[in-house]
Design an enzyme around this catalytic site. Sequence first.
Site, PDB file in Angstrom:
ATOM      1  N   LYS A   1      15.127  -7.442   6.778  1.00 57.57           N
ATOM      2  CA  LYS A   1      16.143  -6.446   6.818  1.00 57.57           C
ATOM      3  C   LYS A   1      16.311  -5.451   8.212  1.00 57.57           C
ATOM      4  O   LYS A   1      15.132  -5.533   8.816  1.00 57.57           O
ATOM      5  CB  LYS A   1      16.062  -5.343   5.602  1.00 57.57           C
ATOM      6  CG  LYS A   1      14.543  -4.769   5.439  1.00 57.57           C
ATOM      7  CD  LYS A   1      14.304  -3.461   6.181  1.00 57.57           C
ATOM      8  CE  LYS A   1      12.980  -2.866   5.953  1.00 57.57           C
ATOM      9  NZ  LYS A   1      12.355  -1.755   6.904  1.00 57.57           N
TER      10      LYS A   1
ATOM     11  N   ASP B   1      10.185  -1.215  -0.522  1.00 57.16           N
ATOM     12  CA  ASP B   1      11.202  -2.130   0.036  1.00 57.16           C
ATOM     13  C   ASP B   1      11.673  -3.284  -0.613  1.00 57.16           C
ATOM     14  O   ASP B   1      12.500  -3.972  -0.408  1.00 57.16           O
ATOM     15  CB  ASP B   1      11.143  -2.316   1.524  1.00 57.16           C
ATOM     16  CG  ASP B   1      11.008  -1.293   2.666  1.00 57.16           C
ATOM     17  OD1 ASP B   1      11.668  -0.075   2.146  1.00 57.16           O
ATOM     18  OD2 ASP B   1      10.529  -1.452   3.730  1.00 57.16           O
TER      19      ASP B   1
HETATM   20  O1  C5P Z   1       5.667   1.126  -0.172  1.00 58.64           O
HETATM   21  P1  C5P Z   1       5.010   0.776   1.110  1.00 58.64           P
HETATM   22  O2  C5P Z   1       3.907  -0.236   0.495  1.00 58.64           O
HETATM   23  O3  C5P Z   1       6.083   0.205   1.854  1.00 58.64           O
HETATM   24  O4  C5P Z   1       4.468   2.072   1.485  1.00 58.64           O
HETATM   25  C1  C5P Z   1       3.405   1.921   2.655  1.00 58.64           C
HETATM   26  C2  C5P Z   1       2.889   3.354   2.686  1.00 58.64           C
HETATM   27  O5  C5P Z   1       4.034   4.135   3.422  1.00 58.64           O
HETATM   28  C3  C5P Z   1       2.620   4.082   1.580  1.00 58.64           C
HETATM   29  O6  C5P Z   1       1.436   3.888   1.066  1.00 58.64           O
HETATM   30  C4  C5P Z   1       2.958   5.632   1.829  1.00 58.64           C
HETATM   31  O7  C5P Z   1       1.787   6.122   2.474  1.00 58.64           O
HETATM   32  C5  C5P Z   1       4.090   5.512   2.829  1.00 58.64           C
HETATM   33  N1  C5P Z   1       5.462   5.885   2.318  1.00 58.64           N
HETATM   34  C6  C5P Z   1       5.701   6.766   1.869  1.00 58.64           C
HETATM   35  N2  C5P Z   1       6.955   7.082   1.526  1.00 58.64           N
HETATM   36  C7  C5P Z   1       7.848   5.971   1.076  1.00 58.64           C
HETATM   37  C8  C5P Z   1       7.326   4.790   1.453  1.00 58.64           C
HETATM   38  C9  C5P Z   1       6.162   4.424   2.087  1.00 58.64           C
HETATM   39  O8  C5P Z   1       4.945   7.955   1.967  1.00 58.64           O
HETATM   40  N3  C5P Z   1       9.104   6.400   0.573  1.00 58.64           N
END
Ligand code: C5P
Length: 325
Positions: free
Chosen positions: A28, A167
């Site tokens: 994406k 995502d």
């Molecule tokens: O959900 P994902 O594993 O992609 O997120 C990685 C890190 O990015 C999370 O641990 C968090 O610290 C941050 N994050 C966030 N807000 C979001 C998505 C991710 O703070 N909407």
Amino acid sequence: MSARRRTDHAGGRSAEPVRRVTVTAHAKLNLGLRVGPPRPDGFHDLVTVFQSVSLADTLVAERTAGGFSLRVLHEEAAFRGGQGRTAKAAVPAGPANLVLRAARLAKERLGLPGGARFTLVKRIPARAGMGGGSADAAAALAAMLALHGRRLPRARRVALAAELGSDVPFAITGGTALGLGRGERLEPLRLARPLRAIVAVPHWRVSTAGAFRRLDEVKYGLTGWQRLLRLAASLGRKQVTAFQAMRLGNDFEVVLGQRRHDFDVLRARMVRAGLLEPRLTGSGSGIFGIVPEGAPVREIAGRFPGREPIWLVRSVGKGLRIVRE
Ligand code: C5P
């Protein structure tokens, strides 16, 4: 191989178990991405426009009597350059791999018997903001459902996917979508015209969690957050062009720190090559530029100077393509 091959898109029309399934899982781009206030759960609310693109990993899954195994093969899909050893180092083949985490989660939550043998053909560059890990997790969830002939209501699929990453719900659905909440609340959009882009991935990488923390420190745009949410609400279900979505901008460009200079230089080189409005995707470090309509993409790519790897992509309407055998 069975003569019977059926294709569907993540929803799972068939409820018959199969022995083997092949899932194509698309990368994406975030055409725009704005980050709001931190939430009590540690995540941030955001407004983003996701777009699935042609670059994809392939996951082959076969049912076994018990246990999970994963073989990762790296296939170079870059127009120029490539990731070489960096790619291998960035994708764990052990239990931390999102394929295995997703498979174990599905087994545990849905009480599925037995195990699976996975082969992942990795083409999406890692830590580039192109959702490679999320695509693989989405593919593994879909593969487990297909192998066991299970169908889940949409809300249940999204909840499982969101446990694996913000995502992952989009990676299952794909196409063009507005992402709200922490990225898991999706509203489909219609892309007015197909888009083509060139994605350059610099050799430096960005830590996503670190980038969110830096945004909290410098947060300049919170006063505009309510206005952004209203703008997002007005986008819902509409037809948008890539450029309209890109008007959102990307907040992570503000917190590149010492990489900002490299980013500006790369962006200028992309513009000189004939690409439009280069932007960071996700928290980076991938940067995409739009190919003008009718322009020869390979010619543009060929005259784009520099040593970083580049990928040619176009928009696609689905996140996953599932073939059961
Ligand atoms: O959900 P994902 O594993 O992609 O997120 C990685 C890190 O990015 C999370 O641990 C968090 O610290 C941050 N994050 C966030 N807000 C979001 C998505 C991710 O703070 N909407």
